[in-house]
Design an enzyme around this catalytic site. Sequence first.
Site, short mmCIF file in Angstrom:
data_model
loop_
_atom_site.label_atom_id
_atom_site.label_comp_id
_atom_site.label_asym_id
_atom_site.label_seq_id
_atom_site.Cartn_x
_atom_site.Cartn_y
_atom_site.Cartn_z
N SER A 185 0.85 -1.20 0.00
CA SER A 185 0.00 0.00 0.00
C SER A 185 0.88 1.24 0.00
O SER A 185 1.64 1.48 0.95
CB SER A 185 -0.90 0.01 1.24
OG SER A 185 -1.42 1.30 1.41
N HIS A 208 -1.21 -1.39 -3.86
CA HIS A 208 -2.54 -1.13 -3.30
C HIS A 208 -2.71 0.38 -3.14
O HIS A 208 -1.86 1.05 -2.55
CB HIS A 208 -2.59 -1.85 -1.95
CG HIS A 208 -3.88 -1.77 -1.21
ND1 HIS A 208 -4.93 -2.64 -1.43
CD2 HIS A 208 -4.30 -0.93 -0.22
CE1 HIS A 208 -5.92 -2.35 -0.61
NE2 HIS A 208 -5.58 -1.31 0.13
N ASP A 240 -4.99 3.30 -1.64
CA ASP A 240 -6.04 3.62 -0.68
C ASP A 240 -6.64 4.98 -1.00
O ASP A 240 -6.03 6.02 -0.74
CB ASP A 240 -5.46 3.61 0.74
CG ASP A 240 -5.19 2.21 1.24
OD1 ASP A 240 -6.12 1.38 1.16
OD2 ASP A 240 -4.06 1.94 1.68
N MET A 266 -9.33 7.67 -0.24
CA MET A 266 -10.22 8.09 0.87
C MET A 266 -10.76 9.49 0.60
O MET A 266 -10.02 10.37 0.14
CB MET A 266 -9.44 8.11 2.19
CG MET A 266 -8.75 6.80 2.51
SD MET A 266 -8.02 6.84 4.15
CE MET A 266 -7.01 5.35 4.11
N HIS A 312 -8.47 0.52 -3.66
CA HIS A 312 -9.39 0.26 -2.53
C HIS A 312 -10.11 1.58 -2.26
O HIS A 312 -9.53 2.50 -1.69
CB HIS A 312 -8.55 -0.21 -1.33
CG HIS A 312 -9.33 -0.36 -0.06
ND1 HIS A 312 -8.70 -0.46 1.17
CD2 HIS A 312 -10.67 -0.46 0.18
CE1 HIS A 312 -9.63 -0.59 2.11
NE2 HIS A 312 -10.82 -0.58 1.54
N MET A 355 -12.40 3.93 -0.47
CA MET A 355 -13.09 4.22 0.79
C MET A 355 -13.78 5.56 0.61
O MET A 355 -13.36 6.59 1.15
CB MET A 355 -12.07 4.22 1.94
CG MET A 355 -11.58 2.84 2.30
SD MET A 355 -10.02 2.83 3.17
CE MET A 355 -8.88 2.92 1.79
N MET A 380 -11.26 -6.07 6.04
CA MET A 380 -10.50 -5.07 6.79
C MET A 380 -10.14 -5.66 8.16
O MET A 380 -11.02 -6.15 8.88
CB MET A 380 -11.34 -3.80 7.01
CG MET A 380 -11.60 -2.98 5.77
SD MET A 380 -10.12 -2.42 4.91
CE MET A 380 -9.24 -1.50 6.16
N PHE A 410 -6.70 4.88 8.14
CA PHE A 410 -5.30 5.21 8.41
C PHE A 410 -4.42 3.97 8.31
O PHE A 410 -4.88 2.87 8.66
CB PHE A 410 -5.15 5.79 9.83
CG PHE A 410 -6.02 6.98 10.06
CD1 PHE A 410 -5.59 8.26 9.70
CD2 PHE A 410 -7.30 6.84 10.58
CE1 PHE A 410 -6.41 9.36 9.88
CE2 PHE A 410 -8.13 7.95 10.76
CZ PHE A 410 -7.68 9.22 10.41
N ASP A 467 -6.47 -6.63 4.96
CA ASP A 467 -5.90 -5.29 4.91
C ASP A 467 -5.91 -4.61 6.27
O ASP A 467 -6.98 -4.32 6.82
CB ASP A 467 -6.75 -4.45 3.91
CG ASP A 467 -6.17 -3.07 3.66
OD1 ASP A 467 -5.08 -2.78 4.14
OD2 ASP A 467 -6.86 -2.29 2.96
N GLY A 517 -2.72 -3.53 9.51
CA GLY A 517 -1.96 -3.98 10.68
C GLY A 517 -1.17 -5.26 10.46
O GLY A 517 -0.81 -5.93 11.43
C1 DX5 Z 1 -6.55 1.52 5.85
C2 DX5 Z 1 -6.07 1.12 4.49
C3 DX5 Z 1 -4.93 0.16 4.52
C4 DX5 Z 1 -3.67 0.73 5.11
C5 DX5 Z 1 -2.82 -0.38 5.64
O1 DX5 Z 1 -7.74 2.23 5.73
O2 DX5 Z 1 -7.11 0.49 3.78
O3 DX5 Z 1 -4.67 -0.35 3.22
O4 DX5 Z 1 -2.93 1.46 4.16
O5 DX5 Z 1 -1.81 0.17 6.40
P1 DX5 Z 1 -0.96 -0.70 7.45
O6 DX5 Z 1 -0.40 -1.86 6.72
O7 DX5 Z 1 0.06 0.27 7.96
O8 DX5 Z 1 -1.95 -1.11 8.51
ZN ZN Z 2 -6.56 -0.52 1.86
#
Ligand code: DX5
Ligand code: ZN
Length: 215
Positions: free
Chosen positions: A9, A32, A34, A36, A65, A67, A136, A142, A174, A176
């Site tokens: 990501s 990936h 993200d 948002m 992805h 959001m 998720m 974040f 996805d 942590g």
């Molecule tokens: C969170 C995103 C994730 C995020 C993952 O809303 O969808 O893709 O970037 O970040 P890490 O791997 O640091 O948890």
């Molecule tokens: Zn993501």
Amino acid sequence: MKAVQIAASVLSCDFAHLAKELSRASDANLFHLDIMDGHYVPNLTFGQPLVAKIRQLTKLPLDAHLMVTNPEDYVAPFAHLGVNWFSFHQECVYHSHRVVQHIKSLGMKAGIALNPATPLSTLDSILPDLDYVLLMSVNPGFSGQEFIPSTLEKINQLKDIITQNALPTLIEVDGGINETNASLVIAAGADILVSASYIFSSKDYGAAIKSLRNN
Ligand code: DX5
Ligand code: ZN
């Protein structure tokens, strides 16, 4: 057994050195993205100009992805930019079947993302149409958050449903993910691991990607 794929990501990369960052992470299987909107999730990231730039800089498949509250508005623009995988959140779309068909009609792989609190049963009628499900393992918004352990059981349950029905649907997980929990996520049934902070805060991105894959 098929090897797990790693989706790096770019949210945690150094955008001031985008070309170099993408090249350092090029051992990943996918990038990936993200996206948002500050409405559906409490954060803003990036949109089409940056996606276009990333498309120019890498040949790896792009995994978007979304959001955002109106993901259907971005299906055609993202397809035209050369995005390969497109997922949106089940929680914010009224007509998910229609959106999935639109995504597939433009040649992208279609996925639905579920938040940690959204049950798998919301996918009952659409699972056979999906190329992948994005589970998720943190609340979206974040990077750098902690993996929510109950996700493991959810991955297990989804894997069982997919296996029992002989579906080709992949499971992407996805949030942590790091060297310590990757083995559990893979054992539970994940096909694709997304990682932002673990990869981009390491010294050697290639080694970090390998450590996730070889768990
Ligand atoms: C969170 C995103 C994730 C995020 C993952 O809303 O969808 O893709 O970037 O970040 P890490 O791997 O640091 O948890
Ligand atoms: Zn993501």
